[in-house]
Design an enzyme around this catalytic site. Structure first.
Site, short mmCIF file in Angstrom:
data_model
loop_
_atom_site.label_atom_id
_atom_site.label_comp_id
_atom_site.label_asym_id
_atom_site.label_seq_id
_atom_site.Cartn_x
_atom_site.Cartn_y
_atom_site.Cartn_z
N GLY B 15 -1.22 -32.18 -4.41
CA GLY B 15 -0.29 -31.05 -4.51
C GLY B 15 -0.48 -30.11 -3.33
O GLY B 15 -1.60 -29.87 -2.89
N GLY B 17 1.62 -26.98 -2.96
CA GLY B 17 2.52 -25.83 -3.17
C GLY B 17 1.81 -24.54 -2.77
O GLY B 17 1.03 -24.52 -1.82
N SER B 21 -1.40 -25.27 -0.43
CA SER B 21 -1.32 -24.98 1.00
C SER B 21 -2.37 -23.94 1.40
O SER B 21 -2.91 -23.98 2.50
CB SER B 21 0.09 -24.52 1.38
OG SER B 21 0.45 -23.39 0.63
N VAL B 135 -8.35 -20.34 -15.39
CA VAL B 135 -8.24 -19.11 -16.18
C VAL B 135 -8.49 -17.90 -15.29
O VAL B 135 -9.50 -17.83 -14.58
CB VAL B 135 -9.25 -19.09 -17.35
CG1 VAL B 135 -9.08 -17.82 -18.17
CG2 VAL B 135 -9.08 -20.31 -18.23
N ASP B 204 1.00 -20.35 -21.78
CA ASP B 204 0.02 -20.23 -20.71
C ASP B 204 -1.23 -19.50 -21.20
O ASP B 204 -2.36 -19.97 -21.01
CB ASP B 204 0.65 -19.49 -19.52
CG ASP B 204 -0.33 -19.20 -18.42
OD1 ASP B 204 -0.58 -20.11 -17.60
OD2 ASP B 204 -0.87 -18.08 -18.38
N LYS B 208 -5.28 -20.85 -21.86
CA LYS B 208 -6.44 -20.15 -21.33
C LYS B 208 -7.38 -19.73 -22.47
O LYS B 208 -8.60 -19.82 -22.34
CB LYS B 208 -6.00 -18.95 -20.51
CG LYS B 208 -5.29 -19.36 -19.22
CD LYS B 208 -4.53 -18.21 -18.59
CE LYS B 208 -3.91 -18.63 -17.25
NZ LYS B 208 -2.97 -17.59 -16.74
#
Lengths: 435, 435
Positions: B15, B17, B21, B135, B204, B208
């Site tokens: 990945g 993104g 990056s 988290v 989400d 966590k």
């Protein structure tokens, strides 16, 4: 709960005061949990104390006065040191590390003064040397600096790391009382020791600053490298001057990475400073500790909790003990000391700080011009001025922009000698963003 | 700077993104520092992406669409996963772990749902599985829970772990605006995603919470075990009711150790709650995260920082990468998953909570008596009542003491049906010490 039948990890506990007795208690009470987390039982091999008859709360057969014999006992895997002081602790821990025992210590003074030789001894034998409890008590701070932020570039660590001075300054701020009487009250209530020197003169905070800077900047910083000013000179007038500006006075440990002309260096210092009341550290009262960490990728982080006391410090000691015991069981080793960056430590005079100066001056025209001229002469730029007339006298309050500390210091010295200045009421450094 | 001539640690990045990056950039920019900290150079072996032509900021020769080939490449030591989602990520990471590659992941959903099989695969091959970034972004939180507090008994973890919902609730509190228009504004400003479901419905935060509870209580907690309520039902009236009580509304993840009749269990839940404005979590605004941890010996701790974003998340990923790479170099392994305690998860109905209830009622004598009778009938004790007459109507505000959530829920249902109750204006749980 299944506890593996592995050989126990045997622990020598050096010292059984406030922290040591808590460590012994928790080792006993949480034996099953600790065994499950370590992968083997964790047992006390012995507790070295000076006067065994003073410790009725631990099993008498564990107590010994033969600390040398305990440290070098072949049956000991880990030495937990909560005696404090430089000697004989230094010699004991060097002996333990050289013999391959892992060491967990809460001894900030020893680490800040003799850290290098302790780390060298640990490296030579492959032993672990852990010391989370040495800074900010129960707050997990050293492991995050050393491990969680190991892929980042830490630029600044600033915090309240001494509970005694924070209690005194919080109380002076709340009551407006003088330093002396507040210290007496703190001593009476047990927040300050009978001899408060290590706390109020900033030695304790300086040791912690040295340890924090070493970890944050991968550079060996000793307590001797830390510029240190305590709180004994803080007056009720200083605290009132801070209040008038919407600020409060805190004793701060500040570790900064400085890049100037492409060269990196570090600035490490402990001194009182005014911070805005809106700053997160301003609300940290009483015996609590809090530390801000700034890193390039992570941004701003804050860690907050109890910085001292038997149980909180024991929590940090036991966390380290679980880690080194687990390393024993699996045959690994924690991260070693990392001082590869070896950055120079800047002298305090070159640190860039801001000053607040509060003056009683003659109330006549031209006073500000004269004072401002002295700032200009030293290349110090003024951020804010407040002038108030009071019959024959007037007060003049100046806050500067950042400048080298030496320039600020010389400016204040010269201003103090001006005939129009009746009294320098308060001089103090300023930290935190402008309010 | 001396960099040892050890064989490099080679990293496969899955990945590229926002986070990926940044990871690639930092690996390149801080190569010397990372090599010194790890004890060997850390090199990118390849970056798996879907559309290579979209990634002009990383070297083209590193990009590949063959993610399977990259994960199983013999030259790869560590796999860093920042793709997200359950499949194909789960299959890829199981393959990597089974082949003995260490894995660093930021994938909270995957860990909360399929953690057990990932840990089993890591254990089987002796590989490391690290996930600090999953988290609270850059905040070092999992390592402190897993390691620093390993010698303590954690009793409670409570925090703000989702930046999007915190941004929306902070904005609703500041402007008094409705949920819908605030969400639209958050989407426009980039604080909420085009499909905000995972955030606003609490998925989400629930992932966590599951991860935090698992670490804190040495118990396997999955996202399915977490009681989850989002913020889509929060009205301007709820926010105003909180304000009138000196409180503010936050979406909280709460993990508690409960001891009842000598039996331990855990309660894990995500829901909006009113907290006092004086509570440290109340001041956590915008996209920041903050988590309170309470442990028996350590007392109260707080961790604060940026919970999301490319650079902060990359900081946490790189911290883990340094740790697992160092383990590779020295041949050790980090702490394994610890689920030995295996405590049962309580159903939400048995969680002990406090409620705030705000009612529009007929303004006539006996209303309070009728309402209070319903509370008494359900064994719920009332902490505070405020009654205000307004022409024909009156408002009645009630805050309860703690009681089982199911009893509170039934009480509110029954009260809603009373003929004297014109409208239930707001019902919300209350957390934090009484103001």
């Amino acid at each position: 709960m299944t506890v593996s039948r592995t050989k126990p990890v045997r622990v020598a506990l050096l010292g059984c005061g406030t922290v040591g007795s808590e460590v012994a208690r928790l080792l006993h009470e949480q034996a099953d949990d600790l065994a499950a987390r370590v992968g083997a039982p964790v047992e006390l091999a012995g507790i070295a104390v000076r006067r065994p008859n003073r410790h009725r709360d631990v099993p008498a057969d564990l107590l010994t006065t033969d600390v040398d014999g305990l440290v070098t006992d072949d049956g000991v895997d880990v030495v937990v040191e909560v005696i404090g002081g430089i000697e004989p602790t230094r010699t004991l821990l060097l002996k333990a590390l050289s013999a391959g025992r892992s060491v967990v210590t809460a001894n900030k003074a020893l680490l800040a003064e003799c850290g290098a030789e302790l780390f060298a001894a640990a490296d030579a034998s492959g032993a672990d040397l852990y010391f989370e409890a040495a800074v900010a008590g129960a707050i997990p701070l050293l492991r995050p600096l050393r491990e969680s932020l190991a892929g980042d570039r830490i630029t600044r660590v600033m915090g309240i790391v001494n509970g005694t001075t924070n209690y005194i300054l919080s109380a002076m701020d709340a009551t407006g009382a003088a330093y002396g009487e507040t210290l007496d009250e703190a001593t009476r209530l047990g927040y300050a020791e009978a001899d408060p020197t290590a706390d109020v003169d900033g030695y304790d905070a300086a040791s912690k600053a040295a340890i924090l800077a070493s970890l944050a900047f991968h550079t060996r910083v000793t307590s001797a490298d830390v510029h240190r000013e305590g709180i004994a000179g803080i007056t009720a007038a200083d605290v009132a001057a801070a209040r008038a500006l919407g600020r409060t006075v805190k004793l701060l440990a500040i570790c900064e990475r400085v890049t100037e002309n492409g060269e990196e260096s570090v600035s490490v210092r402990v001194h009182p400073a005014m911070i805005p009341r809106s700053h997160p550290l301003a609300g940290v009262g009483g015996a609590f500790n809090a530390v801000f960490v700034e890193a390039e990728a992570a941004g701003q982080l804050m860690f907050y909790g109890q910085g001292a006391g038997g149980a909180p410090t024991a929590s940090a000691v036991l966390g380290d003990l679980v880690a080194v015991a687990r390393n024993r069981v699996v045959g690994g080793r924690g991260p070693r000391e990392s001082a590869y960056a070896d950055l120079p430590v800047r002298p305090m005079g070159e640190a860039r700080t801001r000053y607040h100066v509060s003056l009683d001056v003659a109330d006549r025209p031209g006073v500000l011009a004269q004072v401002a001229a002295v700032f200009a002469e030293h290349d110090v730029s003024i951020a804010a001025v407040r002038q108030e007339g009071r019959s024959a006298d007037a007060s003049l309050v100046i806050v500067t922009h950042t400048a080298p500390d030496a320039a600020l210091r010389s400016t204040v010295d010269k201003i103090a000698g001006l005939p129009i200045v009746r009294e320098v009421v308060s001089v103090m450094r300023v930290e935190g963003a402008e309010p």
